[in-house]
Design a protein around this motif. Structure first.
Motif, PDB file in Angstrom:
ATOM      1  N   GLU A   1       0.861  -1.194   0.000  1.00 36.60           N
ATOM      2  CA  GLU A   1       0.000   0.000   0.000  1.00 36.60           C
ATOM      3  C   GLU A   1       0.894   1.239   0.000  1.00 36.60           C
ATOM      4  OE1 GLU A   1      -2.769   2.336  -0.511  1.00 36.60           O
ATOM      5  OE2 GLU A   1      -3.539   0.335  -0.049  1.00 36.60           O
ATOM      6  N   SER A   2       0.890   1.973  -1.108  1.00 40.34           N
ATOM      7  CA  SER A   2       1.769   3.134  -1.250  1.00 40.34           C
ATOM      8  C   SER A   2       1.413   4.254  -0.289  1.00 40.34           C
ATOM      9  CB  SER A   2       1.729   3.657  -2.691  1.00 40.34           C
ATOM     10  OG  SER A   2       0.399   4.015  -3.048  1.00 40.34           O
ATOM     11  N   SER A   3       0.159   4.348   0.129  1.00 43.37           N
ATOM     12  CA  SER A   3      -0.254   5.441   1.013  1.00 43.37           C
ATOM     13  C   SER A   3       0.386   5.341   2.389  1.00 43.37           C
ATOM     14  CB  SER A   3      -1.777   5.445   1.155  1.00 43.37           C
ATOM     15  OG  SER A   3      -2.231   4.261   1.808  1.00 43.37           O
ATOM     16  N   LEU A   4       0.885   4.153   2.758  1.00 39.88           N
ATOM     17  CA  LEU A   4       1.521   3.995   4.062  1.00 39.88           C
ATOM     18  C   LEU A   4       2.852   4.735   4.149  1.00 39.88           C
ATOM     19  CD1 LEU A   4       0.787   0.228   4.737  1.00 39.88           C
ATOM     20  CD2 LEU A   4      -0.217   2.204   5.885  1.00 39.88           C
ATOM     21  N   ALA A   5       3.357   5.190   3.018  1.00 45.05           N
ATOM     22  CA  ALA A   5       4.589   5.967   3.040  1.00 45.05           C
ATOM     23  C   ALA A   5       4.372   7.337   3.671  1.00 45.05           C
ATOM     24  CB  ALA A   5       5.138   6.130   1.618  1.00 45.05           C
ATOM     25  N   THR A   6       3.147   7.854   3.608  1.00 46.64           N
ATOM     26  CA  THR A   6       2.851   9.187   4.155  1.00 46.64           C
ATOM     27  C   THR A   6       1.947   9.110   5.374  1.00 46.64           C
ATOM     28  OG1 THR A   6       1.001   9.382   2.583  1.00 46.64           O
ATOM     29  CG2 THR A   6       3.140  10.289   1.916  1.00 46.64           C
ATOM     30  N   SER A   7       1.145   8.065   5.505  1.00 50.56           N
ATOM     31  CA  SER A   7       0.240   7.928   6.639  1.00 50.56           C
ATOM     32  C   SER A   7       0.300   6.501   7.168  1.00 50.56           C
ATOM     33  CB  SER A   7      -1.203   8.255   6.228  1.00 50.56           C
ATOM     34  OG  SER A   7      -2.110   8.001   7.291  1.00 50.56           O
TER      35      SER A   7
ATOM     36  N   VAL B   1      -1.734   4.926   9.080  1.00 46.55           N
ATOM     37  CA  VAL B   1      -3.035   4.297   9.264  1.00 46.55           C
ATOM     38  C   VAL B   1      -3.824   4.386   7.963  1.00 46.55           C
ATOM     39  CG1 VAL B   1      -5.148   4.211  10.625  1.00 46.55           C
ATOM     40  CG2 VAL B   1      -3.022   5.000  11.675  1.00 46.55           C
ATOM     41  N   ILE B   2      -4.303   3.256   7.495  1.00 46.58           N
ATOM     42  CA  ILE B   2      -5.146   3.238   6.308  1.00 46.58           C
ATOM     43  C   ILE B   2      -6.502   3.839   6.649  1.00 46.58           C
ATOM     44  CG2 ILE B   2      -6.351   1.714   4.690  1.00 46.58           C
ATOM     45  CD1 ILE B   2      -4.004  -0.164   4.841  1.00 46.58           C
TER      46      ILE B   2
ATOM     47  N   SER C   1      -9.446   0.035  -0.317  1.00 44.03           N
ATOM     48  CA  SER C   1      -8.203  -0.304  -0.989  1.00 44.03           C
ATOM     49  C   SER C   1      -7.886  -1.778  -0.761  1.00 44.03           C
ATOM     50  CB  SER C   1      -7.060   0.568  -0.461  1.00 44.03           C
ATOM     51  OG  SER C   1      -6.777   0.234   0.886  1.00 44.03           O
ATOM     52  N   ARG C   2      -6.947  -2.289  -1.530  1.00 41.52           N
ATOM     53  CA  ARG C   2      -6.565  -3.688  -1.380  1.00 41.52           C
ATOM     54  C   ARG C   2      -6.027  -3.957   0.020  1.00 41.52           C
ATOM     55  NH1 ARG C   2      -4.928  -2.438  -6.751  1.00 41.52           N
ATOM     56  NH2 ARG C   2      -5.905  -3.799  -8.301  1.00 41.52           N
ATOM     57  N   ALA C   3      -5.184  -3.041   0.530  1.00 45.43           N
ATOM     58  CA  ALA C   3      -4.639  -3.244   1.871  1.00 45.43           C
ATOM     59  C   ALA C   3      -5.752  -3.185   2.921  1.00 45.43           C
ATOM     60  CB  ALA C   3      -3.576  -2.195   2.155  1.00 45.43           C
ATOM     61  N   ALA C   4      -6.712  -2.264   2.764  1.00 46.51           N
ATOM     62  CA  ALA C   4      -7.825  -2.173   3.717  1.00 46.51           C
ATOM     63  C   ALA C   4      -8.609  -3.478   3.741  1.00 46.51           C
ATOM     64  CB  ALA C   4      -8.736  -1.006   3.353  1.00 46.51           C
ATOM     65  N   GLU C   5      -8.870  -4.042   2.577  1.00 41.42           N
ATOM     66  CA  GLU C   5      -9.574  -5.314   2.523  1.00 41.42           C
ATOM     67  C   GLU C   5      -8.756  -6.430   3.160  1.00 41.42           C
ATOM     68  OE1 GLU C   5     -12.709  -6.006   1.601  1.00 41.42           O
ATOM     69  OE2 GLU C   5     -12.916  -3.839   1.490  1.00 41.42           O
ATOM     70  N   GLY C   6      -7.417  -6.340   3.005  1.00 44.57           N
ATOM     71  CA  GLY C   6      -6.557  -7.335   3.632  1.00 44.57           C
ATOM     72  C   GLY C   6      -6.662  -7.302   5.149  1.00 44.57           C
ATOM     73  N   TYR C   7      -6.663  -6.093   5.731  1.00 42.53           N
ATOM     74  CA  TYR C   7      -6.785  -5.985   7.188  1.00 42.53           C
ATOM     75  C   TYR C   7      -8.196  -6.353   7.648  1.00 42.53           C
ATOM     76  CZ  TYR C   7      -2.189  -3.828   7.363  1.00 42.53           C
ATOM     77  OH  TYR C   7      -0.846  -3.600   7.271  1.00 42.53           O
TER      78      TYR C   7
ATOM     79  N   ILE D   1      -0.859  -1.468  14.041  1.00 42.55           N
ATOM     80  CA  ILE D   1      -1.626  -0.221  13.959  1.00 42.55           C
ATOM     81  C   ILE D   1      -2.898  -0.418  13.141  1.00 42.55           C
ATOM     82  CG2 ILE D   1      -1.595   2.130  13.047  1.00 42.55           C
ATOM     83  CD1 ILE D   1       1.382   2.235  13.727  1.00 42.55           C
ATOM     84  N   ASN D   2      -2.772  -1.027  11.985  1.00 46.14           N
ATOM     85  CA  ASN D   2      -3.931  -1.137  11.097  1.00 46.14           C
ATOM     86  C   ASN D   2      -4.887  -2.246  11.495  1.00 46.14           C
ATOM     87  OD1 ASN D   2      -3.617   0.858   8.707  1.00 46.14           O
ATOM     88  ND2 ASN D   2      -1.550   0.060   9.053  1.00 46.14           N
ATOM     89  N   LEU D   3      -4.401  -3.279  12.186  1.00 45.61           N
ATOM     90  CA  LEU D   3      -5.323  -4.259  12.758  1.00 45.61           C
ATOM     91  C   LEU D   3      -6.174  -3.601  13.834  1.00 45.61           C
ATOM     92  CD1 LEU D   3      -6.494  -7.050  13.299  1.00 45.61           C
ATOM     93  CD2 LEU D   3      -4.483  -7.521  14.755  1.00 45.61           C
ATOM     94  N   ALA D   4      -5.527  -2.793  14.695  1.00 51.17           N
ATOM     95  CA  ALA D   4      -6.279  -2.089  15.732  1.00 51.17           C
ATOM     96  C   ALA D   4      -7.290  -1.130  15.117  1.00 51.17           C
ATOM     97  CB  ALA D   4      -5.305  -1.340  16.642  1.00 51.17           C
ATOM     98  N   ALA D   5      -6.895  -0.439  14.031  1.00 47.28           N
ATOM     99  CA  ALA D   5      -7.821   0.486  13.372  1.00 47.28           C
ATOM    100  C   ALA D   5      -8.977  -0.270  12.722  1.00 47.28           C
ATOM    101  CB  ALA D   5      -7.068   1.307  12.324  1.00 47.28           C
ATOM    102  N   ALA D   6      -8.703  -1.441  12.145  1.00 49.87           N
ATOM    103  CA  ALA D   6      -9.763  -2.238  11.526  1.00 49.87           C
ATOM    104  C   ALA D   6     -10.745  -2.753  12.575  1.00 49.87           C
ATOM    105  CB  ALA D   6      -9.149  -3.405  10.759  1.00 49.87           C
TER     106      ALA D   6
END
Length: 490
Positions: free
Chosen positions: A237-243, A245-246, A253-259, A294-299
């Motif tokens: 997920e390229s957006s993780l370079a700047t943020s 948390v998805i 996004s593909r990464a969001a669906e993955g989490y 971080i992203n598991l907790a956010a999901a």
């Protein structure tokens, strides 16, 4: 304690043609580089070769017979039979010595024999004599001299006595001339063949490298290494370079669906008692465990749960810096007895998510996380939150994760595609089992977004993920994904 078979050091299954194609694509730089190197070697070999010129003379063999139809036919057959013998006779010492004496060339009989060659067609009476040399004039002189010497020698051999006519004779019908272009080296052909050989060699090198490369690239390879399910494969997920948390609220996004898939699959690990206190670790550093935490907790928070994210990496903490929180006070303050654990909890970046950062770095992190106060703190968090996600150091370098795992409901192991090795995952899994922790499953991180299993799904949904993917996606034939590192992973 769970018993299991140790993982093999390298894959043993044969590589199919389809896998070779993917190997060539993923290792294109090896194939191209090998082809270029071998091609350059072929070109250099050709350029350093001495140019050789070829000249040839053609002889016509006839038999002396009476001028009638039957005798002419018999004479023709006799001439054809003689051609094969004459071809052998050209390489004799007598013919070559006579040719050298007449031509005046300064070479030995053996040297001349090596550069001479003959050719004939069994159905004709033509005989060709060819000579090769770096000097085109020398090649022509040698071929003509041998042809003339052969003509005289055949006449001598085929004459029964001095008063009779020769039974056969040889006539030079096409004398040799000096060639304008060399016949060797054939630079273009040699270079192209060398490039082709190099490409094939590059593919074989890539296959050999893959055969003995223990880095894990797919869920199938992970499950061959340890007896634990792959709960999710998280694409790059390229957006993780700047943020860090998805944003689960914006599209899917593909990464969001993955989490989301990871969140869903965790509920199926133990249907009667789903894990609520989850430890996240990895075999080594840089495999994405903090990003996963971080992203598991956010999901989990996205699904309406109250979630606490704990940075228990007291050696190289990073959650405070990534989320823009105060990092000077946190878990270590509680473990030292500076207050109750709720005093050090901060609001997280999304609704329903609180964060307990690591705090100041202690000199004895293993002793702190193994203390009775650490156990009490974890129990307190479990009583006040729906889910507790604990980010810990890698399990192989230090024992912190194995110590903390005994206070949790189980551990998630994060591995990075095309980086984590099978033996490291196996050793990390053994460490968890030895600590009497429950391995919940594996998260394969930084999977290529070009994997067909992600292209298959539609990512146009929005909302809270109620229509997210089912526990397991469709199974595809094994693929060999390319290595695309996930930006921002710890």
């Amino acid at each position: 304690m769970t018993s299991r078979k140790s993982a093999p050091a390298a894959p043993t299954r044969p590589i199919s043609i389809d896998q070779l194609r993917y190997l060539s694509i993923r290792n294109w730089w090896i194939v191209v580089l090998t082809g270029a190197v071998v091609g350059c070697l072929g070109l250099a070999y050709s350029l350093f070769q001495t140019p050789m010129y070829l000249s040839s003379a053609t002889l016509y063999v006839t038999s002396g017979t009476e001028p009638n139809t039957q005798s002419a036919y018999q004479g023709s057959l006799a001439s054809q039979q003689r051609v094969a013998s004459y071809a052998e006779l050209i390489a004799s010492d007598v013919v070559i010595r006579n040719a050298l004496d007449k031509s005046g060339l300064s070479m030995s009989v053996d040297s001349a024999r090596e550069v001479l060659s003959t050719a004939s067609n069994p159905e004709t009476v033509l005989l060709s004599i060819a000579a090769r040399d770096k000097d085109p004039a020398v090649a022509a002189i040698l071929a003509n001299s041998v042809a003339e010497a052969m003509t005289a020698y055949v006449e001598q051999l085929e004459q029964p006595n001095a008063s009779s006519k020769p039974l056969a004779k040889v006539t030079v019908v096409s004398p040799a001339v000096a060639a304008d272009k060399p016949v060797s080296p054939r630079t273009s052909r040699n270079t192209m063949l060398a490039i082709l050989l190099g490409l094939v060699l590059g593919i074989l090198i890539a296959a050999f490298r893959e055969r003995f490369d223990t880095r894990l690239r797919s869920g199938d390879e992970v499950q061959q290494s340890v007896p634990s399910p792959v709960l999710a494969e998280i694409p790059t997920e390229s957006s993780l370079a700047t943020s860090p948390v998805i944003d689960f609220a914006v599209g899917s996004s593909r990464a969001a669906e993955g989490y989301r898939r990871l969140r869903t699959n965790l509920a199926f690990v133990s249907v009667d008692q789903p894990p609520r206190c989850i430890l996240v670790t990895s075999p080594g550093p840089g495999e994405g465990k903090t990003t996963t935490s971080i992203n598991l907790a956010a999901a989990l928070a996205e699904d309406g749960n109250r979630v606490i994210l704990v940075d228990a990496d007291l050696r190289r903490p990073s959650i405070a810096g990534r989320l823009g929180l105060t990092g000077s006070v946190g878990l270590t303050n509680f473990l030292r007895g500076d207050g109750v654990i709720s005093d050090f909890i901060q609001n997280g970046p999304v609704d329903g998510l609180d964060v307990l950062v690591a705090g100041t770095l202690p000199p004895n992190p293993a002793e702190l996380v193994g203390s009775e106060r650490a156990k009490e703190g974890v129990e307190d968090l479990k009583a006040n939150y729906d889910f507790v996600v604990i980010d810990t150091p890698p399990i192989l370098p230090v024992a912190d994760a194995a110590i903390l795992a005994q206070y949790t409901d189980g551990a998630l192991m994060v591995v990075r595609a095309a980086r984590t090795r099978a033996q490291d995952l196996s050793a990390a899994f053994d460490s968890l089992v030895a600590a009497l922790s429950t391995p919940l499953g594996i998260v394969l991180n930084s999977v290529s977004v070009n994997d067909s299993r992600y292209v298959y799904y539609s990512y146009g949904q929005t909302g809270n993920g109620s229509n997210s993917n089912t526990m397991h996606g469709p199974r595809y034939p094994e693929r060999l994904e390319a290595e695309f590192p996930m930006s921002g992973n710890h």
